[in-house]
Design a protein around this motif. Sequence first.
Motif, PDB file in Angstrom:
ATOM      1  N   MET A 157      37.013  98.819  78.002  1.00  0.00           N
ATOM      2  CA  MET A 157      37.261  98.420  76.621  1.00  0.00           C
ATOM      3  C   MET A 157      37.289  99.638  75.698  1.00  0.00           C
ATOM      4  O   MET A 157      38.110  99.723  74.779  1.00  0.00           O
ATOM      5  CB  MET A 157      36.185  97.436  76.143  1.00  0.00           C
ATOM      6  N   GLN A 158      36.384 100.587  75.941  1.00  0.00           N
ATOM      7  CA  GLN A 158      36.354 101.793  75.126  1.00  0.00           C
ATOM      8  C   GLN A 158      37.645 102.590  75.280  1.00  0.00           C
ATOM      9  O   GLN A 158      38.250 103.022  74.284  1.00  0.00           O
ATOM     10  CB  GLN A 158      35.158 102.666  75.524  1.00  0.00           C
ATOM     11  N   ARG A 159      38.088 102.765  76.513  1.00  0.00           N
ATOM     12  CA  ARG A 159      39.335 103.497  76.745  1.00  0.00           C
ATOM     13  C   ARG A 159      40.516 102.759  76.137  1.00  0.00           C
ATOM     14  O   ARG A 159      41.450 103.381  75.613  1.00  0.00           O
ATOM     15  CB  ARG A 159      39.564 103.698  78.246  1.00  0.00           C
ATOM     16  N   ARG A 160      40.481 101.439  76.202  1.00  0.00           N
ATOM     17  CA  ARG A 160      41.592 100.650  75.676  1.00  0.00           C
ATOM     18  C   ARG A 160      41.697 100.791  74.164  1.00  0.00           C
ATOM     19  O   ARG A 160      42.789 100.987  73.622  1.00  0.00           O
ATOM     20  CB  ARG A 160      41.429  99.182  76.071  1.00  0.00           C
ATOM     21  N   VAL A 161      40.576 100.681  73.474  1.00  0.00           N
ATOM     22  CA  VAL A 161      40.602 100.832  72.012  1.00  0.00           C
ATOM     23  C   VAL A 161      41.137 102.206  71.633  1.00  0.00           C
ATOM     24  O   VAL A 161      42.002 102.338  70.746  1.00  0.00           O
ATOM     25  CB  VAL A 161      39.194 100.608  71.418  1.00  0.00           C
ATOM     26  N   GLU A 162      40.652 103.233  72.295  1.00  0.00           N
ATOM     27  CA  GLU A 162      41.108 104.586  71.986  1.00  0.00           C
ATOM     28  C   GLU A 162      42.598 104.748  72.261  1.00  0.00           C
ATOM     29  O   GLU A 162      43.329 105.369  71.465  1.00  0.00           O
ATOM     30  CB  GLU A 162      40.291 105.590  72.806  1.00  0.00           C
ATOM     31  N   ALA A 163      43.059 104.196  73.383  1.00  0.00           N
ATOM     32  CA  ALA A 163      44.472 104.328  73.733  1.00  0.00           C
ATOM     33  C   ALA A 163      45.365 103.572  72.757  1.00  0.00           C
ATOM     34  O   ALA A 163      46.417 104.085  72.343  1.00  0.00           O
ATOM     35  CB  ALA A 163      44.700 103.821  75.158  1.00  0.00           C
ATOM     36  N   TRP A 164      44.944 102.364  72.377  1.00  0.00           N
ATOM     37  CA  TRP A 164      45.763 101.584  71.458  1.00  0.00           C
ATOM     38  C   TRP A 164      45.825 102.255  70.083  1.00  0.00           C
ATOM     39  O   TRP A 164      46.883 102.258  69.446  1.00  0.00           O
ATOM     40  CB  TRP A 164      45.236 100.157  71.350  1.00  0.00           C
ATOM     41  N   ALA A 181      34.078  93.882  70.654  1.00  0.00           N
ATOM     42  CA  ALA A 181      32.985  92.936  70.889  1.00  0.00           C
ATOM     43  C   ALA A 181      32.611  92.880  72.368  1.00  0.00           C
ATOM     44  O   ALA A 181      31.437  92.738  72.718  1.00  0.00           O
ATOM     45  CB  ALA A 181      33.376  91.545  70.390  1.00  0.00           C
ATOM     46  N   ARG A 182      33.616  93.011  73.249  1.00  0.00           N
ATOM     47  CA  ARG A 182      33.342  92.923  74.673  1.00  0.00           C
ATOM     48  C   ARG A 182      32.518  94.102  75.180  1.00  0.00           C
ATOM     49  O   ARG A 182      31.859  94.002  76.218  1.00  0.00           O
ATOM     50  CB  ARG A 182      34.641  92.833  75.472  1.00  0.00           C
ATOM     51  N   MET A 183      32.543  95.216  74.480  1.00  0.00           N
ATOM     52  CA  MET A 183      31.737  96.356  74.917  1.00  0.00           C
ATOM     53  C   MET A 183      30.267  95.969  74.991  1.00  0.00           C
ATOM     54  O   MET A 183      29.584  96.243  75.980  1.00  0.00           O
ATOM     55  CB  MET A 183      31.919  97.534  73.964  1.00  0.00           C
ATOM     56  N   SER A 184      29.771  95.334  73.943  1.00  0.00           N
ATOM     57  CA  SER A 184      28.359  94.949  73.920  1.00  0.00           C
ATOM     58  C   SER A 184      28.106  93.680  74.714  1.00  0.00           C
ATOM     59  O   SER A 184      27.112  93.575  75.439  1.00  0.00           O
ATOM     60  CB  SER A 184      27.879  94.772  72.480  1.00  0.00           C
ATOM     61  N   HIS A 185      29.011  92.701  74.612  1.00  0.00           N
ATOM     62  CA  HIS A 185      28.811  91.446  75.335  1.00  0.00           C
ATOM     63  C   HIS A 185      28.806  91.663  76.836  1.00  0.00           C
ATOM     64  O   HIS A 185      27.953  91.129  77.565  1.00  0.00           O
ATOM     65  CB  HIS A 185      29.902  90.439  74.963  1.00  0.00           C
ATOM     66  N   ALA A 186      29.779  92.440  77.324  1.00  0.00           N
ATOM     67  CA  ALA A 186      29.874  92.666  78.770  1.00  0.00           C
ATOM     68  C   ALA A 186      28.676  93.454  79.279  1.00  0.00           C
ATOM     69  O   ALA A 186      28.190  93.224  80.392  1.00  0.00           O
ATOM     70  CB  ALA A 186      31.173  93.393  79.103  1.00  0.00           C
ATOM     71  N   ALA A 187      28.186  94.398  78.479  1.00  0.00           N
ATOM     72  CA  ALA A 187      27.008  95.169  78.890  1.00  0.00           C
ATOM     73  C   ALA A 187      25.798  94.253  79.057  1.00  0.00           C
ATOM     74  O   ALA A 187      25.048  94.357  80.041  1.00  0.00           O
ATOM     75  CB  ALA A 187      26.725  96.266  77.871  1.00  0.00           C
TER      76      ALA A 187
END
Length: 259
Positions: A157-164, A181-187
């Motif tokens: 998710m982090q890489r995706r946000v940065e890439a987009w 939101a998925r960064m924290s939820h998935a963790a």
Amino acid sequence: MTDGRRAALSRDEFLQWLMREGSSRYHDRHPYHTLMHRGELSADQLRQWVLNRYYYQTRIPVKDALIVSKSEDPQFRRLWLRRVQDHDGRNPGEGGLESWLRLARGVGLDVDEVRSCRSVLPEVRGACDSYVEFVRRATLLEAVASSLTELFAPDLMQRRVEAWQQHYPWVSAESLEYFRARMSHAAQDSKEGVEFVVTQATTYDLQQRCVLALITKADILWSMLDGVYQVYVGRDPSRRDHALGQGREHGWNDVETTA
């Protein structure tokens, strides 16, 4: 073949096995994601990924509700019900599904068309439905183990946000809220899932079945992207074989998997 006489792995050894198998098969390595993160998808290719992926998003609360129904433990059910609410929301207009529809609007899709799922590719629909069916048939332990692909989601998710933000600036920052939101939820979800799996898998046979469940889920995620890639990129992806492979057709005991 599963060897019921083999001693169970230690907690750390079992967790390392799960991490090794999951990370090597996770769909962040798929050619479609590689193109996405390099900024090499066209606007239409990006839209088609969003549209098709929405069907998978709709299956997540369904499979989580099935997992809840398998447990006799009220504490576990209370814990896992949060996942359903995370996607469905506590009220209309809330939750992950609504966030995904805002993403769809942000990339220029018609939200009603996305919500209808009429345009979802058959290959994607089949892969998503196969995951729900797997969870329906699996034991509680195996079903929870299959969810452990979430271990690798925060980094993606982090890489995706940065890439987009870098490559697709025409998509508003507000549209990317689902990924953030998925960064924290998935963790949080993966931490709870791992604890359940490593505690409940008390024999080597159970540990192996958990690994195979995780491989099954990774294979399904990869297959979804295969379907989108083949249609919208126009050539076969260079996908690698998955360890489960033919095993799903003949039964898990036909698959040799070692720690």
